[in-house]
Write a protein that holds these residues in place. Structure first.
Motif, PDB file in Angstrom:
ATOM      1  N   PRO A  75      43.356  51.622   0.729  1.00  0.00           N
ATOM      2  CA  PRO A  75      43.926  51.186   2.012  1.00  0.00           C
ATOM      3  C   PRO A  75      43.462  49.775   2.351  1.00  0.00           C
ATOM      4  CG  PRO A  75      42.182  52.804   2.367  1.00  0.00           C
ATOM      5  CD  PRO A  75      42.408  52.735   0.893  1.00  0.00           C
ATOM      6  N   VAL A  76      44.388  48.954   2.825  1.00  0.00           N
ATOM      7  CA  VAL A  76      44.097  47.539   3.053  1.00  0.00           C
ATOM      8  C   VAL A  76      43.950  47.212   4.536  1.00  0.00           C
ATOM      9  CG1 VAL A  76      44.923  45.173   2.704  1.00  0.00           C
ATOM     10  CG2 VAL A  76      45.259  46.891   0.916  1.00  0.00           C
ATOM     11  N   GLU A  77      44.916  47.663   5.340  1.00  0.00           N
ATOM     12  CA  GLU A  77      44.951  47.296   6.759  1.00  0.00           C
ATOM     13  C   GLU A  77      46.009  48.136   7.454  1.00  0.00           C
ATOM     14  OE1 GLU A  77      46.096  43.207   6.736  1.00  0.00           O
ATOM     15  OE2 GLU A  77      48.059  43.609   5.856  1.00  0.00           O
ATOM     16  N   ALA A  78      46.153  47.921   8.780  1.00  0.00           N
ATOM     17  CA  ALA A  78      47.252  48.532   9.516  1.00  0.00           C
ATOM     18  C   ALA A  78      48.495  47.669   9.351  1.00  0.00           C
ATOM     19  CB  ALA A  78      46.889  48.665  10.984  1.00  0.00           C
ATOM     20  N   GLU A  79      49.630  48.306   9.096  1.00  0.00           N
ATOM     21  CA  GLU A  79      50.873  47.555   8.949  1.00  0.00           C
ATOM     22  C   GLU A  79      51.253  46.917  10.277  1.00  0.00           C
ATOM     23  OE1 GLU A  79      55.553  48.183   7.643  1.00  0.00           O
ATOM     24  OE2 GLU A  79      54.249  49.917   7.945  1.00  0.00           O
ATOM     25  N   PRO A  80      51.471  45.615  10.312  1.00  0.00           N
ATOM     26  CA  PRO A  80      51.897  44.972  11.564  1.00  0.00           C
ATOM     27  C   PRO A  80      53.223  45.552  12.045  1.00  0.00           C
ATOM     28  CG  PRO A  80      51.194  43.334   9.942  1.00  0.00           C
ATOM     29  CD  PRO A  80      51.274  44.648   9.227  1.00  0.00           C
ATOM     30  N   GLY A  81      53.270  45.941  13.294  1.00  0.00           N
ATOM     31  CA  GLY A  81      54.503  46.471  13.847  1.00  0.00           C
ATOM     32  C   GLY A  81      54.793  47.905  13.493  1.00  0.00           C
ATOM     33  N   GLY A 173      53.640  56.763  14.392  1.00  0.00           N
ATOM     34  CA  GLY A 173      52.312  56.301  14.773  1.00  0.00           C
ATOM     35  C   GLY A 173      51.850  55.194  13.854  1.00  0.00           C
ATOM     36  N   PRO A 174      50.582  54.798  13.967  1.00  0.00           N
ATOM     37  CA  PRO A 174      50.072  53.673  13.180  1.00  0.00           C
ATOM     38  C   PRO A 174      50.172  53.936  11.685  1.00  0.00           C
ATOM     39  CG  PRO A 174      48.275  54.902  14.189  1.00  0.00           C
ATOM     40  CD  PRO A 174      49.536  55.427  14.794  1.00  0.00           C
ATOM     41  N   VAL A 175      50.362  52.859  10.928  1.00  0.00           N
ATOM     42  CA  VAL A 175      50.559  52.971   9.487  1.00  0.00           C
ATOM     43  C   VAL A 175      49.425  52.257   8.758  1.00  0.00           C
ATOM     44  CG1 VAL A 175      52.119  52.515   7.555  1.00  0.00           C
ATOM     45  CG2 VAL A 175      53.062  52.990   9.829  1.00  0.00           C
ATOM     46  N   THR A 176      48.622  53.024   8.037  1.00  0.00           N
ATOM     47  CA  THR A 176      47.664  52.441   7.103  1.00  0.00           C
ATOM     48  C   THR A 176      48.398  52.251   5.783  1.00  0.00           C
ATOM     49  OG1 THR A 176      45.681  53.372   8.145  1.00  0.00           O
ATOM     50  CG2 THR A 176      45.559  52.889   5.785  1.00  0.00           C
TER      51      THR A 176
END
Length: 426
Positions: A75-81, A173-176
């Motif tokens: 996992p790198v980061e949360a997907e923007p948007g 919801g948020p996307v990793t």
């Protein structure tokens, strides 16, 4: 003769000879007592759970219960948007087969709960026949808390080795995510659940979302896995997208071929590469030490870790201390040993031709590589620098092995690295 004007056939032949003559995977001097030359079987049977160390425990099933990772996406980061409801079909490539499977869904970088509504698993070759719903503690729909993850219940499922699988998730919801998968997956936005739809999706994506791991159980899984913690060179930047030509793909193929030998045993290979990642810096994804537990020691069935990190610290992280880089590498080795996991490493690849690869950077790179080769860091060394460099211009990639950006290997370069890691030499 300049490396940029030398005939391509001469460069290729010369580099091939150099690669064959060089010790590519060797016991690293003082660390040779760890027995890199004891053979691949000892590599697979080393304990993954010994030692307390300072690290938290591994993911469920990381050692001793027969589960082994067959695919992994760091996992790198949360997907923007990210956040709107969608169905994502992640296409992943296995490196070991099994008769039971489970997946990990991550909300590591989420600031809110992830509403996981439906997840399925299928083979890409026969999705309509093989599509199965995954459950989590007996439920198909769950909420994954911020910073958390969910491991699915074991599913009886014939997972082929070296095959594409569909891991489909309908969620909101948020996307990793892992934004650079170097392959094609699929997505459909909207409030309609398409996770169990065996048909093709119109929307394509080059990223992996939500899902970070696929583990298997079966006759082969007792052998364990090799995890490669690396940057874009491990991620496979410069290779042909969708063709599975990373050096880790080549290594996985060679390890699978051990099944053809009477005493051979396959090992899975987990690619934990992140483009732009650093050993000491977290410019792209968490730094090597920050993610070492999760992305390496915490993987199911891990037996050996290969570290390919450091060049980005020099090129974009502003690091100019060889001692700092070497100390960071030794720390990873110490933490691996505390958990009973063997840690091998690569030398830093050539970067000549890049504007950022200054004389100062080159001096530090050469110092670090000399110490690694001398046995002062890892238990064994994959000498990526010697495999890839031009014989008459050692600060540069050999032209046949250069993807064109003077840092990332071509398909041929990646194959040279993977082919040089002879399982017999391990």
């Amino acid at each position: 003769m300049s490396t940029r004007t030398r005939p391509a056939w001469l460069a290729a032949v010369t580099v091939l000879v150099v690669a064959v003559l060089c010790a590519v995977v060797v016991p690293s001097g003082a660390a040779a007592g760890a027995g890199v030359a004891r053979g691949l079987d000892s590599l697979a049977s080393a304990s993954a759970g010994a030692g307390a160390g300072a690290d938290a425990g591994p993911d469920p099933g990381a050692g001793g219960d027969g589960w082994v990772g067959t695919w992994y996406s760091a996992p790198v980061e949360a997907e923007p948007g990210g956040g709107a409801a969608r169905t994502v079909r992640n296409v992943v490539r296995t490196t070991m087969g099994g008769s039971r499977a489970r997946i990990t869904v991550s909300n590591l970088f989420g600031a809110a709960p992830l509403d996981l509504r439906h997840a399925t698993l299928a083979t890409a070759a026969a999705p309509a026949r093989t599509m199965r719903t995954l459950t989590f503690h007996g439920r198909a729909r769950i909420s994954v808390p911020p910073g958390g993850q969910a491991v699915s219940d074991p599913l009886t499922f014939e997972v082929p080795a070296a095959a594409d699988l569909y891991m489909s998730v309908y969620a909101a919801g948020p996307v990793t995510w892992h934004p650079q998968a170097l392959g094609t997956s699929y997505e459909v936005p909207g409030e309609t659940d398409r996770a169990a739809d065996p048909g093709a999706f119109a929307g394509t994506t080059g990223a992996w979302r939500y899902v970070t791991a696929l583990d298997v159980q079966g006759p082969e899984s007792a052998r364990g896995s090799v995890v490669v913690l690396g940057d874009s060179i491990t991620e496979g930047v410069g290779s042909t997208p969708g063709a599975d030509r990373r050096w880790t793909d080549v290594l996985a193929e060679r390890l699978r071929n051990l099944r053809q030998r009477p005493a051979g045993a396959p090992l899975a290979v987990l690619n934990a590469g992140i483009g732009g990642n650093g050993l000491l810096t977290g410019r792209s994804g968490p730094s090597g030490p920050d993610r070492f537990q999760r992305d390496a020691l915490g993987r199911a069935g891990v037996r050996t870790v290969i570290v390919e990190l450091g060049i980005n610290d020099l090129l974009s992280g502003g690091e100019r201390s060889a001692d700092a880089l070497l100390a960071g590498m030794r720390d990873l080795v110490r933490r691996g040993h505390a958990r009973g996991v063997r840690v091998l490493g690569t030398t830093l690849a050539p970067c000549g031709g890049l504007r950022a690869c200054t004389a100062e950077v080159e001096a530090v790179r050469e110092t670090v590589n000399a110490v690694i080769r001398g046995g002062g860091v890892y238990e064994g060394v994959i000498d990526m620098d010697r495999i890839l460099r031009a014989p008459d211009s050692p600060r540069e990639l050999s032209p046949p092995y250069d993807s064109g950006d003077h840092l990332h290997p071509s398909d041929a370069g990646y194959r040279a690295v993977g082919a040089a890691i002879d399982p017999g030499a391990l």
